[in-house]
Design an enzyme around this catalytic site. Structure first.
Site, PDB file in Angstrom:
ATOM      1  N   ARG A 297      -0.581  -8.468  13.274  1.00 51.51           N
ATOM      2  CA  ARG A 297      -0.833  -7.494  12.530  1.00 51.51           C
ATOM      3  C   ARG A 297      -1.907  -8.055  11.326  1.00 51.51           C
ATOM      4  O   ARG A 297      -2.985  -7.519  11.044  1.00 51.51           O
ATOM      5  CB  ARG A 297       0.062  -6.783  11.952  1.00 51.51           C
TER       6      ARG A 297
ATOM      7  N   ARG B 149      11.406  -0.510  10.408  1.00 55.14           N
ATOM      8  CA  ARG B 149      10.228  -0.206  11.573  1.00 55.14           C
ATOM      9  C   ARG B 149      10.104  -1.332  12.551  1.00 55.14           C
ATOM     10  O   ARG B 149      10.306  -2.562  12.350  1.00 55.14           O
ATOM     11  CB  ARG B 149       8.661  -0.587  10.774  1.00 55.14           C
TER      12      ARG B 149
ATOM     13  N   ARG C  12      11.888  -5.497   4.396  1.00 57.98           N
ATOM     14  CA  ARG C  12      11.583  -4.174   3.884  1.00 57.98           C
ATOM     15  C   ARG C  12      12.448  -3.234   4.911  1.00 57.98           C
ATOM     16  O   ARG C  12      12.512  -3.324   6.075  1.00 57.98           O
ATOM     17  CB  ARG C  12      10.269  -3.904   3.805  1.00 57.98           C
TER      18      ARG C  12
ATOM     19  N   ARG D 101      -9.387   1.137   8.743  1.00 58.24           N
ATOM     20  CA  ARG D 101      -9.251  -0.088   9.114  1.00 58.24           C
ATOM     21  C   ARG D 101     -10.227  -1.019   9.746  1.00 58.24           C
ATOM     22  O   ARG D 101     -10.188  -2.060  10.306  1.00 58.24           O
ATOM     23  CB  ARG D 101      -7.991  -0.243   9.977  1.00 58.24           C
TER      24      ARG D 101
ATOM     25  N   LYS E 204       0.802  -1.188   0.121  1.00 58.09           N
ATOM     26  CA  LYS E 204      -0.025  -0.134  -0.107  1.00 58.09           C
ATOM     27  C   LYS E 204       0.845   1.376  -0.108  1.00 58.09           C
ATOM     28  O   LYS E 204       0.511   2.144  -0.622  1.00 58.09           O
ATOM     29  CB  LYS E 204      -0.973   0.121   1.137  1.00 58.09           C
TER      30      LYS E 204
HETATM   31  P1  AMP Z   1       0.738   0.683   9.096  1.00 55.00           P
HETATM   32  O1  AMP Z   1       1.863   1.667   9.021  1.00 55.00           O
HETATM   33  O2  AMP Z   1      -0.368   1.318   8.054  1.00 55.00           O
HETATM   34  O3  AMP Z   1       1.173  -0.794   8.910  1.00 55.00           O
HETATM   35  O4  AMP Z   1       0.170   0.689  10.669  1.00 55.00           O
HETATM   36  C1  AMP Z   1       1.176   0.386  11.774  1.00 55.00           C
HETATM   37  C2  AMP Z   1       0.145   0.219  12.916  1.00 55.00           C
HETATM   38  O5  AMP Z   1      -0.268   1.596  13.200  1.00 55.00           O
HETATM   39  C3  AMP Z   1      -0.876  -0.696  12.806  1.00 55.00           C
HETATM   40  O6  AMP Z   1      -0.318  -2.041  13.065  1.00 55.00           O
HETATM   41  C4  AMP Z   1      -1.688  -0.146  14.035  1.00 55.00           C
HETATM   42  O7  AMP Z   1      -1.053  -0.263  15.241  1.00 55.00           O
HETATM   43  C5  AMP Z   1      -1.608   1.463  13.672  1.00 55.00           C
HETATM   44  N1  AMP Z   1      -2.422   1.865  12.800  1.00 55.00           N
HETATM   45  C6  AMP Z   1      -2.384   2.434  11.413  1.00 55.00           C
HETATM   46  N2  AMP Z   1      -3.619   2.653  10.906  1.00 55.00           N
HETATM   47  C7  AMP Z   1      -4.475   2.551  11.902  1.00 55.00           C
HETATM   48  C8  AMP Z   1      -5.899   2.574  11.724  1.00 55.00           C
HETATM   49  N3  AMP Z   1      -6.322   3.118  10.761  1.00 55.00           N
HETATM   50  N4  AMP Z   1      -6.552   2.203  12.611  1.00 55.00           N
HETATM   51  C9  AMP Z   1      -5.904   1.688  13.903  1.00 55.00           C
HETATM   52  N5  AMP Z   1      -4.623   1.423  14.042  1.00 55.00           N
HETATM   53  C10 AMP Z   1      -3.623   1.799  12.871  1.00 55.00           C
END
Ligand code: AMP
Length: 228
Positions: free
Chosen positions: A182, A171, A137, A98, A23
């Site tokens: 996740r 990360r 990554r 989400r 994404k």
């Molecule tokens: P990402 O960078 O999108 O993989 O997000 C990393 C982490 O941030 C996720 O595992 C969640 O803990 C939190 N997170 C990101 N976006 C959301 C969202 N829309 N709703 C809830 N938690 C989020």
């Protein structure tokens, strides 16, 4: 301008898919190609954590465990970002919504500003391979360009192709145990959004197991036809 001579509102695109689906990479390609702004709630939350804000302090342990941060925190952070002027050129939502509650809140926010979702693009991937994808990554610390040990290496080792930066970061939540949590969160809470957007007639599926550039072309075709 569409056939009715009414100026169309700024495009709103959603990228859906499990962690590792690509994404972020594809959102950045859409930024470069169409001038949209990538809105990643994950990036916004990581910034809040780094800045030590109240929201960041609450979000940190949840992110480290691979769970979902509360809708309240995420909506507050995203709602504020959406009011910034650069969003008027169109946005690509990456990692948001989400949950169904977030999707409904987004519909409301957009309705208030006379906007709508042009397309929710589902990146279709084989889950089993996501763990391997995530394990490889890394990101340029300076500009955020994403790389992968196998699928997208910098032309010069440890040097960012985009900005020349030489510090690469990984990360904290990209470890095997957190990735499994996740993925679980994705299946339990986010995957139902595929149906949600299908019922609204805006879902578009793209095979995201191909090469990054090929996937990018498919997505660009969808965007061009849905925002024309
Ligand atoms: P990402 O960078 O999108 O993989 O997000 C990393 C982490 O941030 C996720 O595992 C969640 O803990 C939190 N997170 C990101 N976006 C959301 C969202 N829309 N709703 C809830 N938690 C989020």
């Amino acid at each position: 301008m569409d056939g009715s001579m009414t100026p169309r509102s700024a495009p709103v695109l959603i990228l859906l898919g499990p962690p590792g689906a690509g994404k972020g990479t594809q959102a950045r390609m859409l930024e470069d190609r169409f001038g949209f702004v990538q809105l990643s709630t994950g990036d916004l939350l990581r910034q809040a954590v780094a800045q030590g804000t109240e929201a960041g302090r609450l979000a940190k342990p949840i992110m480290e465990a691979g769970g979902l941060v509360t809708d309240e925190i995420v909506l507050a952070i995203l709602g504020e970002r959406l009011t910034q002027p650069d969003c008027s050129s169109g946005v690509v939502l990456d990692g948001f919504p989400r949950t169904t509650a977030q999707a409904e809140a987004l519909d409301e926010m957009l309705a208030q500003s006379g906007q709508r979702i042009d397309a929710a693009i589902s990146l279709e991937v084989d889950d089993v391979q996501m763990v391997q994808r995530i394990a490889g990554r890394f990101t340029c610390a300076k500009c955020g360009e994403g790389y992968h040990e196998q699928f997208k290496t910098p032309q010069v080792k440890d040097t960012c192709d985009a900005c020349g930066g030489t510090e690469m970061t990984r990360r904290a939540d990209d470890n095997a145990a957190t990735v499994m949590s996740r993925l679980d969160a994705y299946h339990a809470q986010t995957a139902p959004l595929i149906d949600y957007y299908d019922r609204r007639g805006v879902l578009r599926k793209v095979d995201a197991m191909r090469q990054i550039k090929v996937i990018g072309e498919s997505i660009a075709d969808v965007v061009a036809s849905e925002t024309a």
